[in-house]
Design a protein around this motif. Structure first.
Motif, PDB file in Angstrom:
ATOM      1  N   ASN A   6      49.549  44.139  38.295  1.00 53.20           N
ATOM      2  CA  ASN A   6      48.115  44.276  38.511  1.00 53.20           C
ATOM      3  C   ASN A   6      47.570  42.893  38.898  1.00 53.20           C
ATOM      4  O   ASN A   6      47.495  41.985  38.070  1.00 53.20           O
ATOM      5  CB  ASN A   6      47.445  44.796  37.246  1.00 53.20           C
ATOM      6  N   LEU A   7      47.200  42.746  40.152  1.00 55.09           N
ATOM      7  CA  LEU A   7      46.760  41.438  40.642  1.00 55.09           C
ATOM      8  C   LEU A   7      45.413  41.027  40.061  1.00 55.09           C
ATOM      9  O   LEU A   7      45.155  39.835  39.875  1.00 55.09           O
ATOM     10  CB  LEU A   7      46.692  41.452  42.171  1.00 55.09           C
ATOM     11  N   ASN A   8      44.547  41.991  39.768  1.00 59.87           N
ATOM     12  CA  ASN A   8      43.260  41.653  39.152  1.00 59.87           C
ATOM     13  C   ASN A   8      43.465  41.044  37.776  1.00 59.87           C
ATOM     14  O   ASN A   8      42.808  40.069  37.409  1.00 59.87           O
ATOM     15  CB  ASN A   8      42.365  42.890  39.048  1.00 59.87           C
ATOM     16  N   ARG A   9      44.378  41.622  37.007  1.00 58.17           N
ATOM     17  CA  ARG A   9      44.659  41.084  35.671  1.00 58.17           C
ATOM     18  C   ARG A   9      45.235  39.680  35.780  1.00 58.17           C
ATOM     19  O   ARG A   9      44.856  38.776  35.026  1.00 58.17           O
ATOM     20  CB  ARG A   9      45.630  42.006  34.939  1.00 58.17           C
ATOM     21  N   TYR A  10      46.151  39.477  36.722  1.00 54.50           N
ATOM     22  CA  TYR A  10      46.747  38.158  36.920  1.00 54.50           C
ATOM     23  C   TYR A  10      45.670  37.134  37.294  1.00 54.50           C
ATOM     24  O   TYR A  10      45.638  36.031  36.757  1.00 54.50           O
ATOM     25  CB  TYR A  10      47.814  38.232  38.009  1.00 54.50           C
ATOM     26  N   ARG A  11      44.774  37.511  38.206  1.00 53.36           N
ATOM     27  CA  ARG A  11      43.708  36.607  38.649  1.00 53.36           C
ATOM     28  C   ARG A  11      42.787  36.242  37.488  1.00 53.36           C
ATOM     29  O   ARG A  11      42.415  35.080  37.301  1.00 53.36           O
ATOM     30  CB  ARG A  11      42.906  37.290  39.760  1.00 53.36           C
ATOM     31  N   LYS A  12      42.427  37.232  36.678  1.00 56.20           N
ATOM     32  CA  LYS A  12      41.541  36.974  35.545  1.00 56.20           C
ATOM     33  C   LYS A  12      42.217  36.112  34.487  1.00 56.20           C
ATOM     34  O   LYS A  12      41.592  35.215  33.909  1.00 56.20           O
ATOM     35  CB  LYS A  12      41.071  38.287  34.934  1.00 56.20           C
ATOM     36  N   GLU A  13      43.496  36.341  34.227  1.00 53.65           N
ATOM     37  CA  GLU A  13      44.216  35.515  33.253  1.00 53.65           C
ATOM     38  C   GLU A  13      44.302  34.069  33.727  1.00 53.65           C
ATOM     39  O   GLU A  13      44.155  33.137  32.933  1.00 53.65           O
ATOM     40  CB  GLU A  13      45.610  36.078  33.012  1.00 53.65           C
ATOM     41  N   LYS A  14      44.523  33.893  35.023  1.00 54.30           N
ATOM     42  CA  LYS A  14      44.596  32.542  35.581  1.00 54.30           C
ATOM     43  C   LYS A  14      43.243  31.845  35.449  1.00 54.30           C
ATOM     44  O   LYS A  14      43.170  30.667  35.075  1.00 54.30           O
ATOM     45  CB  LYS A  14      45.012  32.608  37.050  1.00 54.30           C
TER      46      LYS A  14
END
Length: 58
Positions: A6-14
């Motif tokens: 999930n790229l949105n989750r990755y972006r938010k975690e970053k």
């Protein structure tokens, strides 16, 4: 096959990690506890009071 990422989750975690790192840097740069601030204020007030007590009356 692996599960999709999930790229949105990755972006938010970053973004959270970067924000936390920036907060840590600011805490080191600017941070003082409330107790330290209160102690400095009390010392400054005490010093000002001492100076006022040593003034000559004219």
């Amino acid at each position: 096959m692996e599960k999709p990422v999930n790229l949105n989750r990755y972006r938010k975690e970053k973004a959270r990690a970067e924000k936390k790192a920036r907060a840590a840097r600011n805490a080191v740069k600017f941070g003082r506890t409330k107790a330290e601030k209160d102690l400095d204020k009390a010392r400054n007030d005490q010093d000002a009071q001492r100076l006022d007590n040593h003034k000559r009356d004219e």
